[in-house]
Motif scaffolding. Structure first.
Motif, PDB file in Angstrom:
ATOM      1  N   GLY A   1       4.552   5.398   4.986  1.00  0.00           N
ATOM      2  CA  GLY A   1       4.624   4.950   3.601  1.00  0.00           C
ATOM      3  C   GLY A   1       5.525   5.897   2.837  1.00  0.00           C
ATOM      4  N   LEU A   2       5.699   5.635   1.549  1.00  0.00           N
ATOM      5  CA  LEU A   2       6.504   6.519   0.720  1.00  0.00           C
ATOM      6  C   LEU A   2       5.881   7.906   0.647  1.00  0.00           C
ATOM      7  N   GLY A   3       6.707   8.912   0.390  1.00  0.00           N
ATOM      8  CA  GLY A   3       6.229  10.283   0.277  1.00  0.00           C
ATOM      9  C   GLY A   3       5.369  10.495  -0.953  1.00  0.00           C
ATOM     10  N   GLY A   4       4.611  11.591  -0.943  1.00  0.00           N
ATOM     11  CA  GLY A   4       3.800  11.970  -2.093  1.00  0.00           C
ATOM     12  C   GLY A   4       4.523  12.977  -2.965  1.00  0.00           C
ATOM     13  N   ASP A   5       3.759  13.662  -3.796  1.00  0.00           N
ATOM     14  CA  ASP A   5       4.312  14.722  -4.665  1.00  0.00           C
ATOM     15  C   ASP A   5       5.423  14.229  -5.582  1.00  0.00           C
TER      16      ASP A   5
ATOM     17  N   CYS B   1       0.849  -1.194   0.000  1.00  0.00           N
ATOM     18  CA  CYS B   1       0.000   0.000   0.000  1.00  0.00           C
ATOM     19  C   CYS B   1       0.878   1.235   0.000  1.00  0.00           C
ATOM     20  N   TYR B   2       0.627   2.155  -0.937  1.00  0.00           N
ATOM     21  CA  TYR B   2       1.377   3.407  -0.986  1.00  0.00           C
ATOM     22  C   TYR B   2       0.442   4.617  -0.936  1.00  0.00           C
ATOM     23  N   ASP B   3      -0.766   4.402  -0.457  1.00  0.00           N
ATOM     24  CA  ASP B   3      -1.737   5.477  -0.265  1.00  0.00           C
ATOM     25  C   ASP B   3      -1.802   5.774   1.227  1.00  0.00           C
ATOM     26  N   GLU B   4      -1.367   6.965   1.636  1.00  0.00           N
ATOM     27  CA  GLU B   4      -1.281   7.315   3.052  1.00  0.00           C
ATOM     28  C   GLU B   4      -2.606   7.115   3.775  1.00  0.00           C
ATOM     29  N   ALA B   5      -3.727   7.388   3.113  1.00  0.00           N
ATOM     30  CA  ALA B   5      -5.031   7.260   3.762  1.00  0.00           C
ATOM     31  C   ALA B   5      -5.431   5.806   3.975  1.00  0.00           C
ATOM     32  N   LEU B   6      -4.758   4.859   3.297  1.00  0.00           N
ATOM     33  CA  LEU B   6      -5.170   3.455   3.355  1.00  0.00           C
ATOM     34  C   LEU B   6      -4.152   2.557   4.040  1.00  0.00           C
ATOM     35  N   ILE B   7      -3.049   3.124   4.544  1.00  0.00           N
ATOM     36  CA  ILE B   7      -2.023   2.251   5.116  1.00  0.00           C
ATOM     37  C   ILE B   7      -2.502   1.548   6.384  1.00  0.00           C
ATOM     38  N   LEU B   8      -3.423   2.174   7.134  1.00  0.00           N
ATOM     39  CA  LEU B   8      -3.928   1.508   8.336  1.00  0.00           C
ATOM     40  C   LEU B   8      -4.816   0.320   7.979  1.00  0.00           C
TER      41      LEU B   8
ATOM     42  N   HIS C   1       8.373   8.019   5.237  1.00  0.00           N
ATOM     43  CA  HIS C   1       8.708   9.359   4.760  1.00  0.00           C
ATOM     44  C   HIS C   1       8.752  10.261   5.988  1.00  0.00           C
ATOM     45  N   THR C   2       9.945  10.658   6.407  1.00  0.00           N
ATOM     46  CA  THR C   2      10.110  11.452   7.627  1.00  0.00           C
ATOM     47  C   THR C   2      10.380  12.904   7.265  1.00  0.00           C
TER      48      THR C   2
ATOM     49  N   ASP D   1      13.068   9.717   2.682  1.00  0.00           N
ATOM     50  CA  ASP D   1      12.398   8.449   2.427  1.00  0.00           C
ATOM     51  C   ASP D   1      13.378   7.337   2.746  1.00  0.00           C
ATOM     52  N   GLY D   2      12.925   6.370   3.543  1.00  0.00           N
ATOM     53  CA  GLY D   2      13.807   5.295   3.957  1.00  0.00           C
ATOM     54  C   GLY D   2      13.069   3.988   4.084  1.00  0.00           C
ATOM     55  N   ALA D   3      13.810   2.943   4.402  1.00  0.00           N
ATOM     56  CA  ALA D   3      13.238   1.605   4.542  1.00  0.00           C
ATOM     57  C   ALA D   3      13.673   1.009   5.872  1.00  0.00           C
ATOM     58  N   VAL D   4      12.738   0.307   6.505  1.00  0.00           N
ATOM     59  CA  VAL D   4      13.035  -0.404   7.746  1.00  0.00           C
ATOM     60  C   VAL D   4      12.823  -1.892   7.483  1.00  0.00           C
ATOM     61  N   HIS D   5      13.869  -2.678   7.661  1.00  0.00           N
ATOM     62  CA  HIS D   5      13.772  -4.127   7.499  1.00  0.00           C
ATOM     63  C   HIS D   5      14.261  -4.800   8.766  1.00  0.00           C
TER      64      HIS D   5
END
Length: 425
Positions: A292-296, A79-86, A274-275, A212-216
């Motif tokens: 999630g990943l940033g927008g724009d 999921c990369y839609d901020e409104a749907l990540i939950l 995306h911090t 933008d980063g990744a946590v594994h």
């Protein structure tokens, strides 16, 4: 590039303009099954199948995901839609699939939870208070000291672009009532308005950046840094972003420490994030963490600048596979959004054609003929076009953005607003 055995569920696809590149990348490695409100159109070439349903309805989403899992081997949820990540995290948890935990996503989506956890971890952030009404907001602002920022507790998503509304800079007590009302009226998905509350925060001076980063498996690593351009004060409208693969902040030990500790405090173990931070006289200050990943198109810029494919990174993280964050090259990429000088009715927008020789990769009109564009506080995100360029250095990229912007034309006529801020016909 090793293909994924099985199917990955994609919760929401966003818009073709802003998210098609992520879906296209994911399809290079996995069979994707879309769960979305509308039947697929532009998404179809990248999909194995689709289920039409409301992805914001958690029970419906879980039921649809289970239905697919009964027929196919489902490996993960993307999921990369901020409104749907939950709801996406809730569906993954219900099916026993990898991905960010529901707790971690809530810690990001609920700004008050974010603030409380960062405070408990003694991480740098603005002073803050959660308030229920204007009187409490006034008391909090006096305690914090003007100027302050007011914003909804849960980000209000205005459109598929993933941008938020409601955050505003309050310079004095005289401005508080109107801007507080604006923040309170912002739509807040996943939380009833009367229970959301409003955050009053210290305003910290300094340039804005995003990482933008990744946590594994609990280990955080940055992919790229974007330098923000902002405008339309007192609102925090992001008017542009520039990503330089050679940005020295990527190797800044203090920034890396703050980012790693922030993600640990928010209990994020597997996610792309995306911090947002500010570079202040007292150092790095954490403004927000999106789960999630940033927008724009910021991740798209990051991919152009570094060669790291954010769509593949997001897919790997969703499958709990170590992501490949190895840069393939080093250059600069930037985007600039264009806004009308005043309220207007659009006749047409003309943009230049892409030209690799000049570094112009994309120029897109965002307003259709007949559209009414209003500036804050009457409306938000009223962009009529954007230009996206690359260059060898930030200075070269900025010059190319200037040249491309000069070629965009907005043809329209003034739009009058009747009392109450409504658009006149």
């Amino acid at each position: 590039m090793n293909p994924v055995e099985g199917t990955v569920l994609v919760v929401g696809s966003g818009t073709q303009e802003y998210q098609a590149y992520l879906l296209r990348s994911g399809a290079l490695r996995a069979d994707l099954w879309l769960l979305d409100a509308a039947a697929p159109t532009w998404q179809s070439p990248h999909l194995t199948g689709a289920t039409q349903m409301d992805p914001g309805d958690v029970n419906a989403l879980i039921s649809a995901a289970r239905s697919v899992a009964e027929r196919r081997k489902v490996r993960g949820v993307l999921c990369y839609d901020e409104a749907l990540i939950l709801p996406a995290a809730q569906a993954a948890e219900a099916l026993g699939l990898p991905g960010p935990s529901v707790t971690a996503v809530r810690n990001c989506r609920d700004k008050h939870r974010t603030r409380a956890l960062l405070r408990d971890a003694s991480l740098p952030q603005p002073k803050f208070a959660l308030v229920a009404d204007l009187a409490e907001a006034a008391a909090a602002a006096e305690w914090i000291g003007y100027p302050v920022v007011v914003e909804p507790r849960v980000p209000g998503v205005l459109s598929a672009l993933g941008a938020s509304r409601g955050a505003a800079l309050v310079r004095s007590a005289a401005d508080l009532a109107d801007l507080f009302a604006d923040a309170r009226s912002a739509p807040c998905p996943s939380a009833p308005t009367h229970r959301v509350g409003i955050l009053v925060e210290e305003y910290v001076e300094g340039p804005g950046i995003s990482v933008d980063g990744a946590v594994h498996d609990g280990a955080y690593a940055p992919m790229f840094v974007a330098r923000k351009e902002a405008g339309l004060s007192p609102y925090f409208e992001e008017t542009g972003h520039v990503v330089d693969a050679r940005d020295p902040l990527l190797d800044d030990p203090t920034l890396r420490w703050v980012l790693a500790r922030t993600h640990r405090a928010l209990r994020i173990t597997d996610a792309v994030t995306h911090t947002e931070l500010r570079l202040t006289p007292r150092g790095f200050v954490v403004i927000a963490v999106n789960g999630g990943l940033g927008g724009d198109l910021v991740p798209y810029l990051g991919g152009l600048a570094t060669g790291i494919d954010p769509g593949l990174v997001a897919l790997d993280v969703a499958l709990r596979t170590p992501p490949d964050l190895t840069p393939a090259h080093a250059r600069t990429a930037g985007i600039r959004f264009l806004y009308p000088p005043g309220h207007c009715r659009v006749d047409r927008v003309t943009v230049p054609a892409p030209d690799e020789a000049s570094g112009l990769l994309r120029a897109s009109a965002l307003a259709d003929p007949g559209a009414a564009l209003c500036l804050p506080p009457h409306d938000r995100l009223q962009r009529y076009a954007y230009v996206l360029c690359t260059g060898d250095t930030p200075a070269e990229c900025a010059g190319r953005l200037d040249e491309a912007e000069a070629q965009v034309r907005l043809h329209g006529r003034p739009l009058e607003l009747i009392p109450g801020g409504r658009k006149a016909s």
